[in-house]
Design a protein around this motif. Sequence first.
Motif, PDB file in Angstrom:
ATOM      1  N   THR A 149       2.018   6.714  -8.906  1.00 13.12           N
ATOM      2  CA  THR A 149       2.270   5.302  -9.561  1.00 13.12           C
ATOM      3  C   THR A 149       3.252   5.277 -10.447  1.00 13.12           C
ATOM      4  OG1 THR A 149      -0.267   4.895  -9.206  1.00 13.12           O
ATOM      5  CG2 THR A 149       0.667   3.659 -10.836  1.00 13.12           C
ATOM      6  N   LEU A 200       9.734   3.970  -2.372  1.00 11.98           N
ATOM      7  CA  LEU A 200       8.487   3.133  -1.861  1.00 11.98           C
ATOM      8  C   LEU A 200       8.865   2.944  -0.469  1.00 11.98           C
ATOM      9  CD1 LEU A 200       6.842   0.586  -3.816  1.00 11.98           C
ATOM     10  CD2 LEU A 200       5.836   2.142  -2.551  1.00 11.98           C
ATOM     11  N   PHE A 251      -1.386   5.683   0.457  1.00 11.11           N
ATOM     12  CA  PHE A 251      -0.896   6.089  -0.752  1.00 11.11           C
ATOM     13  C   PHE A 251      -1.695   7.293  -1.278  1.00 11.11           C
ATOM     14  CE2 PHE A 251      -1.646   5.620  -5.451  1.00 11.11           C
ATOM     15  CZ  PHE A 251      -0.301   5.652  -5.636  1.00 11.11           C
ATOM     16  N   LEU A 298      -1.457  -0.732  -5.068  1.00 14.93           N
ATOM     17  CA  LEU A 298      -1.173   0.679  -4.396  1.00 14.93           C
ATOM     18  C   LEU A 298      -2.286   1.524  -4.505  1.00 14.93           C
ATOM     19  CD1 LEU A 298       2.609   2.024  -4.786  1.00 14.93           C
ATOM     20  CD2 LEU A 298       1.342   1.492  -2.752  1.00 14.93           C
ATOM     21  N   ASN A 348      -4.484   1.985  -1.652  1.00 17.40           N
ATOM     22  CA  ASN A 348      -4.184   1.966  -0.475  1.00 17.40           C
ATOM     23  C   ASN A 348      -4.276   3.425   0.006  1.00 17.40           C
ATOM     24  OD1 ASN A 348      -1.645   2.718   1.678  1.00 17.40           O
ATOM     25  ND2 ASN A 348      -1.951   0.756   1.635  1.00 17.40           N
TER      26      ASN A 348
END
Length: 153
Positions: free
Chosen positions: A29, A39, A58, A52, A55
């Motif tokens: 993050t 990204l 992620f 995110l 996700n």
Amino acid sequence: MNSDEVAIIKKTWETPMATPTDSGAAILTLFFNRYPSNLEKFPFRDVPLAELSGNSRFRAHAGRIIRVFDDSIQALGKDGDLEKIDEIWTKVALSHIPRKISKESYNHLKEVILEVLTAACGLSESQVQVWDKLVEHVNGIIFKAINDDGDAI
Ligand code: HEM
């Protein structure tokens, strides 16, 4: 790395390993917030930064980063540790070369890893230096693999 340094790494690593995916998510993050161009390499490139953390791709990459560090830290201090660490990180480097991840990205990730670990583990100045040595060693392995590939990036 001497045995005192190995002990510092193993001991301080227990804190992020208590919640490995969350620790990886905290690192990624900060990485994407500070260096958002990274990204673009990921399938979740269109997900807003604020969303995110939920996700799954992620979280998968977050967990993988922690897992690879854990494998390396488990190996530390055992016979053949340097060879094993070399093998682990050369594999990471080779799988990332087709994705054209720059050395700068790895340096930025290193900066963020040290920052998150320092905050999460309350590392002292000398402990930060030991971690710096480990992550610098890892980046050295990755950069060698990139260079051997004819500076593919
Ligand atoms: C240095 C620590 C890193 C570790 C241990 C790591 C580990 C991994 C692993 C294990 C995978 C899945 C297997 C594979 O395809 O290789 C992966 C995928 C990936 N990595 Fe990394 N990685 C690291 C750094 C980076 C950096 C700095 C980037 C820069 C943007 C990056 C971008 C990617 C991408 C785009 C994928 C594919 C993700 C997907 O398809 O969901 N990685 N990484």
